[in-house]
Design a protein around this motif. Structure first.
Motif, short mmCIF file in Angstrom:
data_model
loop_
_atom_site.label_atom_id
_atom_site.label_comp_id
_atom_site.label_asym_id
_atom_site.label_seq_id
_atom_site.Cartn_x
_atom_site.Cartn_y
_atom_site.Cartn_z
N THR A 293 -4.41 -4.41 0.88
CA THR A 293 -5.74 -5.01 0.89
C THR A 293 -6.32 -4.82 2.28
O THR A 293 -5.59 -4.86 3.28
CB THR A 293 -5.70 -6.50 0.52
N TYR B 260 2.97 0.32 -4.19
CA TYR B 260 2.53 -0.74 -3.28
C TYR B 260 1.03 -0.89 -3.36
O TYR B 260 0.33 -0.07 -3.94
CB TYR B 260 2.97 -0.47 -1.83
N ARG B 261 0.56 -1.99 -2.77
CA ARG B 261 -0.88 -2.27 -2.73
C ARG B 261 -1.22 -2.72 -1.32
O ARG B 261 -0.49 -3.51 -0.71
CB ARG B 261 -1.24 -3.36 -3.74
N SER C 25 0.02 -6.01 0.53
CA SER C 25 0.07 -7.21 -0.30
C SER C 25 1.15 -7.13 -1.37
O SER C 25 1.59 -8.15 -1.89
CB SER C 25 -1.29 -7.47 -0.95
N ARG C 26 1.57 -5.92 -1.70
CA ARG C 26 2.67 -5.74 -2.66
C ARG C 26 3.44 -4.50 -2.24
O ARG C 26 2.85 -3.47 -1.93
CB ARG C 26 2.11 -5.55 -4.07
N GLU D 182 -9.19 -2.57 -1.71
CA GLU D 182 -7.83 -2.61 -2.24
C GLU D 182 -7.42 -1.18 -2.57
O GLU D 182 -8.15 -0.47 -3.27
CB GLU D 182 -7.77 -3.49 -3.48
N THR D 183 -6.28 -0.77 -2.04
CA THR D 183 -5.74 0.55 -2.30
C THR D 183 -4.42 0.36 -3.01
O THR D 183 -3.57 -0.40 -2.55
CB THR D 183 -5.52 1.32 -0.99
N SER D 184 -4.24 1.06 -4.14
CA SER D 184 -2.98 0.94 -4.85
C SER D 184 -2.37 2.32 -5.05
O SER D 184 -3.07 3.29 -5.33
CB SER D 184 -3.14 0.22 -6.19
N GLN E 36 -8.57 3.36 -5.13
CA GLN E 36 -9.13 2.61 -4.01
C GLN E 36 -10.44 2.00 -4.49
O GLN E 36 -11.30 2.68 -5.03
CB GLN E 36 -9.38 3.51 -2.81
N GLU F 138 0.69 3.77 -7.32
CA GLU F 138 1.63 3.49 -8.41
C GLU F 138 2.36 4.78 -8.75
O GLU F 138 1.74 5.84 -8.86
CB GLU F 138 0.89 2.99 -9.65
N SER G 212 -10.41 6.93 -8.00
CA SER G 212 -9.03 7.02 -8.46
C SER G 212 -8.71 8.47 -8.81
O SER G 212 -9.60 9.28 -9.09
CB SER G 212 -8.80 6.12 -9.67
#
Length: 156
Positions: free
Chosen positions: A81, A78-79, A70-71, A90-92, A109, A94, A4
């Protein structure tokens, strides 16, 4: 295993989100580096449910990954998968508006092994985690500076 980083960007949250959700630009970037990408959902818009099949070489082997949005919540983030043989990820992304022209990017990630071979591969990556995180920090910093330059040039 989780990576991160965070970065403050001198640009409005909408501008930053637009740049970070340019998936067709990311596709072109990956293609230039030898990856093969196929959009699986038949769509052209980026939204929750968008899916790609990606093939690339890593550590001397051809890898296949299926990535799914996924989001997708503009302009907050966004996210994505991802699933490959042996690994789930999973990558986010924000975004937080700190001021009208300042945005904080939080990028994370996480990779989880599902097989013994993947667990061994992640163990070897853990030995290099410091240098991998430094490379991630540099890439995110470069991306942030690019967004700022485009904004100053009036292209964002």
């Amino acid at each position: 295993m989780k990576f991160s980083t965070r970065e403050d960007i001198e640009a409005p949250i909408e501008t930053v989100f637009e740049a970070l959700s340019d998936f067709s630009g990311f596709e072109r970037w990956a293609l230039r580096r030898g990856a093969r990408i196929e959009r699986l959902d038949g769509g052209t818009r980026t939204e929750a449910g968008a899916r790609w099949q990606v093939e690339f070489d890593f550590r001397g082997k051809r890898r296949e990954v299926t990535a799914t949005v996924s989001r997708f919540e503009p302009p907050e983030g966004y996210r994505i998968t991802s699933v490959s043989s042996g690994l789930e990820g999973e990558t986010s992304v924000e975004l937080v508006a700190l001021a009208q022209d300042r945005t904080r990017l939080l990028f994370a990630q996480e990779l989880r092994p599902t097989t013994l071979a993947a667990r061994l591969m992640l163990q070897s990556l853990k030995l290099a985690k410091g240098s991998l995180e430094a490379r991630l920090d540099k890439r995110i910093d470069d991306l942030a500076r690019t967004i700022e330059k485009r904004r100053r040039a009036g292209r964002a």
